[in-house]
Design a protein around this motif. Structure first.
Motif, short mmCIF file in Angstrom:
data_model
loop_
_atom_site.label_atom_id
_atom_site.label_comp_id
_atom_site.label_asym_id
_atom_site.label_seq_id
_atom_site.Cartn_x
_atom_site.Cartn_y
_atom_site.Cartn_z
N ASP B 258 -54.25 -55.03 4.54
CA ASP B 258 -53.94 -53.64 6.37
C ASP B 258 -55.44 -53.45 6.60
O ASP B 258 -55.66 -52.18 7.18
N ASP B 260 -57.71 -54.72 8.84
CA ASP B 260 -58.62 -54.79 9.53
C ASP B 260 -57.39 -53.60 10.52
O ASP B 260 -57.54 -53.65 11.32
N ARG B 261 -56.22 -53.74 9.91
CA ARG B 261 -55.38 -53.24 10.95
C ARG B 261 -55.64 -51.72 10.86
O ARG B 261 -55.94 -50.91 12.29
N ARG B 263 -58.71 -50.66 11.02
CA ARG B 263 -59.98 -50.41 11.15
C ARG B 263 -59.77 -50.40 13.13
O ARG B 263 -61.11 -49.64 13.67
N GLU B 264 -58.66 -51.66 13.46
CA GLU B 264 -58.86 -51.75 14.41
C GLU B 264 -58.21 -50.44 15.51
O GLU B 264 -57.98 -50.37 16.12
N ALA B 265 -57.08 -49.65 14.50
CA ALA B 265 -56.76 -49.04 15.59
C ALA B 265 -57.41 -47.74 16.18
O ALA B 265 -58.22 -47.62 16.16
N ASP B 266 -56.49 -47.63 17.22
CA ASP B 266 -56.36 -46.82 18.22
C ASP B 266 -57.05 -45.20 17.26
O ASP B 266 -57.77 -44.42 17.83
N SER B 269 -59.45 -43.94 11.46
CA SER B 269 -60.23 -45.22 11.08
C SER B 269 -60.17 -45.89 10.11
O SER B 269 -59.88 -45.06 8.81
N ASN B 500 -58.20 -39.68 13.71
CA ASN B 500 -58.98 -39.53 14.20
C ASN B 500 -59.46 -37.87 13.91
O ASN B 500 -58.37 -37.05 13.99
#
Lengths: 349, 523
Positions: B258, B260-261, B263-266, B269, B500
């Motif tokens: 997971d 990448d999931r 890492r790439e989430a809006d 982080s 975030n």
């Protein structure tokens, strides 16, 4: 009736006894509980001392007799992890599981009866075929996957960009198929309402209900298709029977034939299967509660296994045994009321 | 037809309920944590575990603590000096109060050290400490039995407890100070520390609530978290989902699949930290004669592609290792790197007379380390290249350690984190010649024994010249590398996911206990 209940009570005691012996017999294969209680660098001598204090070095018979002696007085031992009487720990986790099972049962009843009846009445309509197809898929997908999918769609949200965003219909379709998420994906939430004793309920607040929806749907997903198909099959059989034909010939309105005369007889086998399945559902809660971090008995049991928390495992298994006996007894009682030709004690009428 | 309508309505109704739920709102300073485990108890001396140390850093403060680059940062001890070979004098911070309102003084430190020496989990670690004495209210002297270079490392474990609060008897006549494993003691239910957070409510396995301690001494800390709600979420997929759906703000142990999931989430982080836990294999020399031959052990090491495992199997979530100690530890030897070379491995096997190879049994856990069972499978396949046929058995943690203790397999996987954050610790537990009396070599599965290395490490452990000690330990690493007493694979990384605005990066470290008292939230 009294004789019947006493007989069942004896059953329950017997079941608890057998389960406790079996659970004790396998405890050596469950792993070493002390391993979970100490840091990795703790020397063997310290571990041995703890084992001695917990009585884990005694023979099977000594351990079992000690357990049984206390158990008949209602003391099932202390959970190693929770540091409390195992019965107390289970009592605290039970309401969450019962609410989950209740909600799932409600979903199953609300959806399976109308859908099952409809697809029996109109077996060839496209909608019936859709329901049957969907139920096959539903029965085949494991609870675990259903739960993860529900979380992805309703909690995290999905963005569909399949259709051209520049056209108005494309944007509309994309918007329609995408979900925002925001449904709670774990736990019971923080707005529980205290009812009585260990019972805090999810059913009293909007936030609590939100937390309940996804776990209940995924728990229901495994049984719902089963009941739709069962009700459909039973109903179709009943619709072929002589008395339905007679009712029709007599000119009774179709709605009355379906929902009063036919449905009543359809429900008999459904109640039997349903009672047994509610017990099975308690078992399925292990998976559902794990995925949704639902703090009920299933999650507690899985943790107990991972920690080799033997007193808790044994007590849980015994309690589940009792739940099975109780649900079966209730089913038999209901059956007696619905169908007076059935005699509980098995004596001729 | 009305029936069809109601049916349709209910389906639509369900869909609407699903999409129009309002988002959960939280005030800016509340931190909702989803950890893989919650603290086992509230008594910080009852169990030495990651979960307990995390709790310790929330509700208590250590005398000193580790920084990101393995330096010591003063906390409740402000200064320290070596008085003589075996005595260290520490100056304590003034004006610190416990959650109970009691004032923190030297007697609490002495009391805590004495209690640590009673704890089954800490007793062995605190063996070198002979005694502690209060010189005055804010000075304490700690004496070791022999010159001991790692006293400050131990001081990171000394979280002074409120001695007044924990002294006396409970209503049912038990000592408040007693440490009871898996029992219902006073300390396992009540806390009074000096830490940034007070435990306000705790339901084991369900949630723990914290509130910021108003009289916290560290007023310079920029941390602005006023409330913490910790929910244990053991299931990896559910923990990640909880973060991505906004249900929690901060999670630990993001699984490799997971990464990448997250890492790439809006809305979240990923923060990765190089870890310090070494993962590797031990070869049982008692059972397999071939493993007594250093050439065979070297061949096994050469046949394993550490880089490949770290890269592909772990997806970069591990640092390939050629020695015990990670970078930053004293004793780390930068020259010792993995040396994958199948040809040379085959040549060594032939040289040792095992060209035809042999069969071995291997055991590995399947829920302890990240991707443990897959790693064992990969290693088994790699060994097949040099004709070693591996019969692998994997099992859950609860069964693995009892099985490991019987030493009835030929190869076993083990990961190790040095409690002292020091190189010598790895040797003492994993590769020292087994000595039942002193307890060294407790996890030396293979009965590997090299007295030369042992002597060097033992000498290093009473060497107070840290420069010299460092050299001795890195020499010991080089010797073990040559002799292959343990097959090192990699150090497992740590990965956290944060929503975030949660500035988690500055407060996490390789030790896996985030200093949440200093956490800043900017939403």
């Amino acid at each position: 009736m009294i004789a019947f209940l006493i007989k069942r009570l004896m059953h329950a005691v017997l079941v608890m006894f057998v389960i406790s012996v079996l659970a004790f017999a396998i405890q050596d294969n469950l792993g070493d509980p002390v391993q979970q209680m100490v840091g990795q660098s703790v020397p063997e001598s310290e571990r041995e001392a703890i084992r001695e204090r917990l009585g884990l070095n005694d023979s099977f018979l000594v351990q079992y007799v000690r357990f049984a002696k206390n158990a008949v007085q209602g003391d099932f031992g202390d959970s190693y992890f929770y540091r409390e009487p195992a019965l107390e720990v289970i009592a605290r986790h039970l309401p969450a599981t019962l609410e989950l099972v209740f909600a799932a049962t409600l979903i199953i009843v609300i959806f399976s009866v109308p859908i099952g009846v409809y697809s029996a009445i109109k077996p060839r309509s496209p909608l019936s075929r859709l329901f049957m197809g969907a139920s096959i898929i539903g029965i085949s997908i494991p609870v675990f996957l259903t739960a993860i999918l529900l979380i992805q769609i309703f909690s995290i949200g999905i963005t569909i960009t399949l259709f051209p965003e520049s056209t108005s219909w494309g944007a509309w379709l994309n918007g329609l198929l995408s979900t925002e998420g925001n449904m709670p994906s774990f736990g019971r939430g923080y707005n529980l309402v205290h009812v009585v004793g260990h019972w805090d309920t999810n059913l009293a607040t909007w936030n609590g209900l939100q937390h309940l929806v996804l776990p209940a749907v995924s728990l229901a997903s495994i049984m719902l298709p089963l009941f739709i198909r069962l009700i459909r099959a039973e109903m179709m059989e009943v619709l072929q029977s002589e008395y339905v034909k007679y009712a029709r010939a007599k000119g009774i309105s179709m709605r009355r034939v379906y929902f009063v005369h036919a449905l009543k007889n359809t429900m008999l086998p459904v109640i039997t299967v349903g009672g047994v399945q509610i017990g099975t559902m308690v078992a399925y809660t292990i998976l559902t509660e794990t995925v949704f971090q639902w703090p009920g008995m299933g999650l507690m049991f899985l943790d107990a296994i991972n920690r080799a928390d033997i007193p808790l495992i044994v007590t849980y298994l015994m309690i589940v045994g009792v739940i099975f006996v109780v649900t079966n007894t209730i089913v038999d009682l209901i059956y007696g009321f619905v169908n007076p030709t059935v005699k509980l004690t098995g004596k001729p009428a | 037809m009305t029936f069809k309508k109601t049916l349709l309505a209910s389906v639509i109704g369900a869909a609407v309920v699903g999409t129009t739920m309002l988002p959960m709102t939280a005030s800016a300073e509340t931190l909702r944590i989803g950890y893989s485990a919650d603290p086992e108890t509230l008594d910080i001396h009852e169990q030495l575990s990651g979960g307990m140390l995390r709790l310790s850093h929330l509700a208590f403060d250590p005398l000193v603590r580790w920084t990101k680059d393995f330096q010591f940062e003063p906390r409740l001890a402000t200064e320290w000096e070596q008085v003589d070979e075996t005595t260290t004098r520490m100056t304590l911070r003034e004006g610190v109060t416990f959650h109970s309102g009691n004032e923190f003084t030297a007697k609490d430190v002495v009391w805590t050290i004495e209690r640590l020496k009673e704890s089954p989990d800490y007793r062995a670690i605190f063996e070198p400490v002979a005694s502690a004495a209060a010189v005055d209210d804010y000075t304490v002297e700690i004496t070791t039995t022999e010159p001991y270079p790692l006293l400050l490392n131990l001081a990171t474990y000394i979280f002074p407890m409120d001695s007044e609060f924990y002294t006396g008897e409970t209503e049912d006549g038990n000592e408040k100070a007693e440490i009871v494993k898996a029992g219902n003691s006073f300390a396992s239910r009540n806390v009074s520390g000096t830490g940034p957070f007070i435990v306000t409510d705790r339901r084991q396995g369900v949630r723990v609530d914290f509130e910021r301690f108003e009289d916290y001494w560290d007023t310079e800390s920029e941390g602005n978290v006023s409330k913490i709600v910790l929910t244990p979420i053991a299931e990896n997929a559910s923990r990640v989902a909880a973060l991505l759906s906004g249900g929690v703000d901060f999670i630990d142990a993001v699984p490799p699949n997971d990464l990448d999931r997250v890492r790439e989430a809006d809305n979240a982080s990923l923060v990765e930290v190089d870890g310090t836990r070494i993962i590797g294999f031990q070869m049982n020399e008692e059972r397999v004669e071939a493993f007594q031959d250093a050439r065979v052990r070297q061949a096994v090491d050469l046949a394993i592609n550490q880089e490949g495992i770290a890269d592909r199997l772990m997806r970069g979530f591990a640092t390939p290792a050629g020695q015990f100690s990670p970078e930053g530890y004293s004793g780390h030897n930068p020259d010792l790197v993995p040396r994958y070379d199948v040809e040379r491995a085959k040549a060594l096997m032939a040289e040792a007379g095992y060209e035809e190879g042999f069969s071995v049994d291997m055991i590995a856990p399947n829920n302890r380390y990240v991707n443990d069972a897959q790693i064992a499978q990969a290693v088994a396949n790699m060994l097949a290249q040099i004709n070693i046929n591996v019969n692998l058995r994997t099992m859950p943690l609860a069964q693995y350690w009892p099985e490991y203790d019987t030493r009835e397999s030929d190869m076993a996987m083990i990961g190790w984190h040095a409690d002292t954050e020091d190189t010598a610790n790895f040797f003492q537990y994993l590769s020292f010649c087994i000595d039942e009396e002193t307890g060294v070599g407790q996890y030396n599965y293979g009965s590997y024994c090299n007295e030369e290395i042992d002597a060097l490490v033992t000498a290093a452990d009473s060497e107070t010249d840290l420069e010299k000690r460092n050299e001795m330990l890195s020499e010991a690493e080089a010797m073990l590398y040559e002799d292959v007493g343990y097959i090192t694979l990699h150090w497992q990384n740590l990965a956290y996911g944060a929503a975030n605005g949660i500035e988690i990066e500055p407060v996490v470290n390789a030790l896996d206990f985030p200093y949440l008292g200093d956490l800043v939230i900017n939403r």
